[in-house]
Design a protein around this motif. Structure first.
Motif, PDB file in Angstrom:
ATOM      1  N   SER A  51      -2.426   2.966  11.257  1.00 34.31           N
ATOM      2  CA  SER A  51      -1.504   1.839  11.097  1.00 34.31           C
ATOM      3  C   SER A  51      -0.295   2.257  10.273  1.00 34.31           C
ATOM      4  CB  SER A  51      -2.209   0.630  10.500  1.00 34.31           C
ATOM      5  OG  SER A  51      -2.618   0.922   9.216  1.00 34.31           O
ATOM      6  N   ARG A  52      -0.504   3.190   9.315  1.00 33.45           N
ATOM      7  CA  ARG A  52       0.619   3.690   8.522  1.00 33.45           C
ATOM      8  C   ARG A  52       1.618   4.431   9.406  1.00 33.45           C
ATOM      9  NH1 ARG A  52       1.061   4.358   2.851  1.00 33.45           N
ATOM     10  NH2 ARG A  52       2.804   5.743   2.564  1.00 33.45           N
ATOM     11  N   GLU A  53       1.033   5.288  10.289  1.00 27.62           N
ATOM     12  CA  GLU A  53       1.889   6.048  11.201  1.00 27.62           C
ATOM     13  C   GLU A  53       2.639   5.096  12.122  1.00 27.62           C
ATOM     14  OE1 GLU A  53       2.666   9.270  11.137  1.00 27.62           O
ATOM     15  OE2 GLU A  53       1.510   9.147   9.268  1.00 27.62           O
ATOM     16  N   LEU A  87      -6.162   3.253   8.592  1.00 31.73           N
ATOM     17  CA  LEU A  87      -5.001   3.107   7.725  1.00 31.73           C
ATOM     18  C   LEU A  87      -3.906   4.097   8.113  1.00 31.73           C
ATOM     19  CD1 LEU A  87      -4.848   1.186   5.301  1.00 31.73           C
ATOM     20  CD2 LEU A  87      -5.012   3.185   3.847  1.00 31.73           C
ATOM     21  N   LEU A  88      -4.411   5.322   8.384  1.00 31.33           N
ATOM     22  CA  LEU A  88      -3.487   6.384   8.754  1.00 31.33           C
ATOM     23  C   LEU A  88      -2.761   6.030  10.047  1.00 31.33           C
ATOM     24  CD1 LEU A  88      -3.472   8.917   6.977  1.00 31.33           C
ATOM     25  CD2 LEU A  88      -4.351  10.152   8.961  1.00 31.33           C
ATOM     26  N   TYR A  97       8.911   3.098  -0.638  1.00 30.94           N
ATOM     27  CA  TYR A  97       9.107   3.575   0.728  1.00 30.94           C
ATOM     28  C   TYR A  97      10.475   3.126   1.221  1.00 30.94           C
ATOM     29  CZ  TYR A  97       9.006   3.671   5.794  1.00 30.94           C
ATOM     30  OH  TYR A  97       9.342   3.882   7.107  1.00 30.94           O
ATOM     31  N   PHE A 113       3.292   1.969  11.521  1.00 30.87           N
ATOM     32  CA  PHE A 113       4.298   1.259  10.736  1.00 30.87           C
ATOM     33  C   PHE A 113       5.541   2.139  10.568  1.00 30.87           C
ATOM     34  CE2 PHE A 113       6.163   0.852   6.468  1.00 30.87           C
ATOM     35  CZ  PHE A 113       6.724  -0.408   6.594  1.00 30.87           C
ATOM     36  N   LYS A 114       5.307   3.425  10.248  1.00 30.82           N
ATOM     37  CA  LYS A 114       6.436   4.349  10.041  1.00 30.82           C
ATOM     38  C   LYS A 114       7.265   4.488  11.309  1.00 30.82           C
ATOM     39  CE  LYS A 114       5.029   7.600   6.522  1.00 30.82           C
ATOM     40  NZ  LYS A 114       4.499   8.943   6.356  1.00 30.82           N
TER      41      LYS A 114
END
Ligand code: ADP
Length: 555
Positions: free
Chosen positions: A210-212, A207-208, A236, A214-215
């Protein structure tokens, strides 16, 4: 000389004597048990001895008799002075075979030593211990012995209480089993927890990442991106949002209204609210304030809902792009169209008048008549185009208003179909109409919509010459459908055909048109509080349908 055998009479006499003694012995035992007799003769090494059992009163004996435990009293030599029937049952012997006999006779071989030790201890102090006794099925049953010494008048004695431990043992066994199962379940749960923890760690890591990711992506593409929670609240914003508005997430949450042009705010909020309620795609144009110079620039915002496996919305993801330049271009174009169509309208009207005057001349040659008729048809087409452009300008300026009244939709459709049979003689227009559909509307404008849909059905079905017009009542509205079996269109086109100047992919060059008719039709239907839709399949045909409120509904 000794007598070798006994006579029958002697034997009979002896038997009678023995039976009498047995009866007497049984009565004595019964008498002792019930407390009627307080004495017992016991054969000892020193000869017969009398036990009076003074302490054993009647109540006590009855109580002992009712106990679930076995109870016995022994003399110093281990002879059973007293036994309750429960003990006799335990070792599966009649009471008469227990009282007066040595206790050791009833103890299985393998427990004799242990039994002796327990008894021995019992003479000095209270003692306890476990042994096994054989039941009626010859099975070993565990017993707890509780031994206490007593002082009778005739000398010391030992009282033993025997508790059947088989149920307790069984319970202990079951408990042990349950404990083992519990332990096993615990181990399994621990293991599952470990696996779960690993999975969670793994997922969190994923998740981290994919979150990173995504960011990173969100911050590096030239589009404003934002996400909102299920209730539609911002959670966000990407870097572009921050750069454009100058607001961080917290400021954007609390002062979002400052970012939208005051004239667009009400509509923007209402559209967003409707999107959240209906859980549908969000598409909206509005003016968004640029931080660097405080100018409101036109933006096109879109948002789509994110759903979980059960189809529940978990978040909204939205984008916003600057369309200010295109919007300004379009405004200029609109202005030009508006001015040009107005300017064209006057000379066109007089041109039409002159042509009509020519038509009424008597001395026209056949050739001139043909030219005049061709000129009339071209002028009509031109007028249709100019009318469309004027309508579109009016719509843009919010001036497309008309009066409505109750009208018979069935009659109106019949009229339109009749006109179309003259206009398109090679087409077969089939009617499937319910009678007396009275709607609330403007007949000229509804006719305009019908003619537009029928002429499109003709235009976009060059080889399939059948068209169906259906009209029916549905609850509080009338539904009209125009069905053709022509070239149809793709899904992507279907979403956009009601927009201004939109023409489906591939039709632009092959078929004449401006892409205005459906836009005007949809605005007319909207103005009637109705809805217009299309369902189409490429190369199979299209169904354009619109709804109108029934007049009775509004009465
Ligand atoms: P025009 O027909 O003048 O282009 P419209 O606004 O009436 O403008 O239609 C917009 C577009 O929708 C058309 O260009 C065409 O691509 C598509 N369209 C309309 N009606 C049909 C139909 N019956 N079958 C297939 N495509 C159609």
């Amino acid at each position: 000389m000794m007598k070798a055998t006994k006579t029958y009479e002697e034997l009979l006499e002896e038997l009678e004597e023995l039976s009498f003694q047995l009866k007497e012995a049984n009565e004595t035992i019964q008498a002792i048990r019930t407390g009627q007799v307080d004495a017992l003769m016991v054969e000892t090494e020193e000869g017969p001895q009398l036990y009076t059992l003074k302490s054993a009163d009647h109540t006590y004996r009855v109580f002992i008799e009712k106990m679930k435990e076995g109870a016995i009293t022994l003399d110093r030599n281990g002879i059973v002075l007293y036994s309750n029937s429960r003990f006799a049952d335990m070792i599966n012997l009649p009471l008469g075979k227990v009282i007066g006999f040595p206790i050791i006779n009833f103890i299985p071989e393998e427990y004799k030593n242990r039994f002796k030790k327990i008894i021995e201890r019992g003479w000095h102090s209270d003692s306890k211990g476990e042994i096994g006794l054989k039941n009626s099925n010859n099975e070993l049953v565990p017993f707890l012995l509780s031994v206490t010494s007593l002082e009778l008048d005739e000398g010391p004695a030992l009282s033993i209480i025997l508790t059947d431990l088989s149920q307790q043992k069984e319970n202990e066994k079951q408990l042990q089993l349950k404990n083992e199962q519990l332990q096993e379940a615990r181990l399994k749960a621990d293991k599952m927890n470990e696996i779960l923890e690993d999975t969670v760690k793994e997922r969190t890591k994923d998740l981290l990442i994919s979150r990173e990711y995504f960011k990173f992506l969100a911050n590096n593409i030239p589009v404003i991106i934002w996400t909102a929670d299920t209730e539609g609240k911002l959670d966000y914003i990407n870097k572009q949002w921050y750069d454009y508005t100058g607001f961080n997430l917290e400021e954007s949450k609390t002062k979002q209204h400052e970012l939208v042009h005051p004239d667009d705010l009400e509509k923007s909020l209402a559209t967003w609210k409707k999107t959240i309620e209906n859980k549908e795609k969000f598409q909206h144009e509005f003016r968004f304030k640029r931080n660097s110079d405080g100018v409101f620039k036109w933006h096109y915002a879109q948002a789509i809902p994110f759903t979980d496996e059960q189809g529940n919305i978990t978040a909204w993801i939205g984008t916003s792009i600057d369309i200010d330049d295109q919007k300004k271009e379009l405004e200029k174009k609109d202005e030009f169209i508006s001015v040009a169509s107005h300017e064209l309208k006057t000379p066109l009207t007089s041109l039409k008048g002159y042509i009509q005057l020519m038509e009424f001349q008597d001395n026209l040659s056949e050739a001139t008549k043909i030219y005049v008729s061709k000129a009339t048809s071209s002028i009509n087409k031109l007028q249709h185009l100019i009318d469309e452009l004027l309508d579109a300008s009016k719509i843009k300026a919010g001036k497309l208003k008309f009066k409505k009244k109750a009208l018979d939709l069935t009659d109106l459709i019949n009229l339109c179909v009749e006109n179309c049979t003259y206009m398109y003689p090679s087409y077969k227009i089939k009617k499937e109409l319910q009678k007396n559909i009275i709607v609330h509307g403007n007949d000229e404008r509804i006719e305009q919509v019908l003619m537009n849909l029928i002429s499109n059905a003709v235009k976009y079905s060059p080889s399939k010459k059948e068209i169906i017009i259906r009209a029916e009542k549905n609850k509080d509205s009338a539904i009209v459908s125009v069905i053709d079996f022509g070239i149809g269109m793709q899904n992507a086109d279907q979403e956009l055909v009601f927009e201004r100047f939109y023409r489906a992919n591939g039709h632009e060059s092959s078929m004449p048109g401006l892409g205005m008719g459906l836009y005007i039709s949809s605005e007319i239907i909207k103005e009637h509080n109705g809805e217009i839709k299309v369902k189409s399949k490429l190369n199979e045909g299209s169904v354009f349908s619109f709804s109108l409120p029934l007049a009775t509904q509004l009465a």
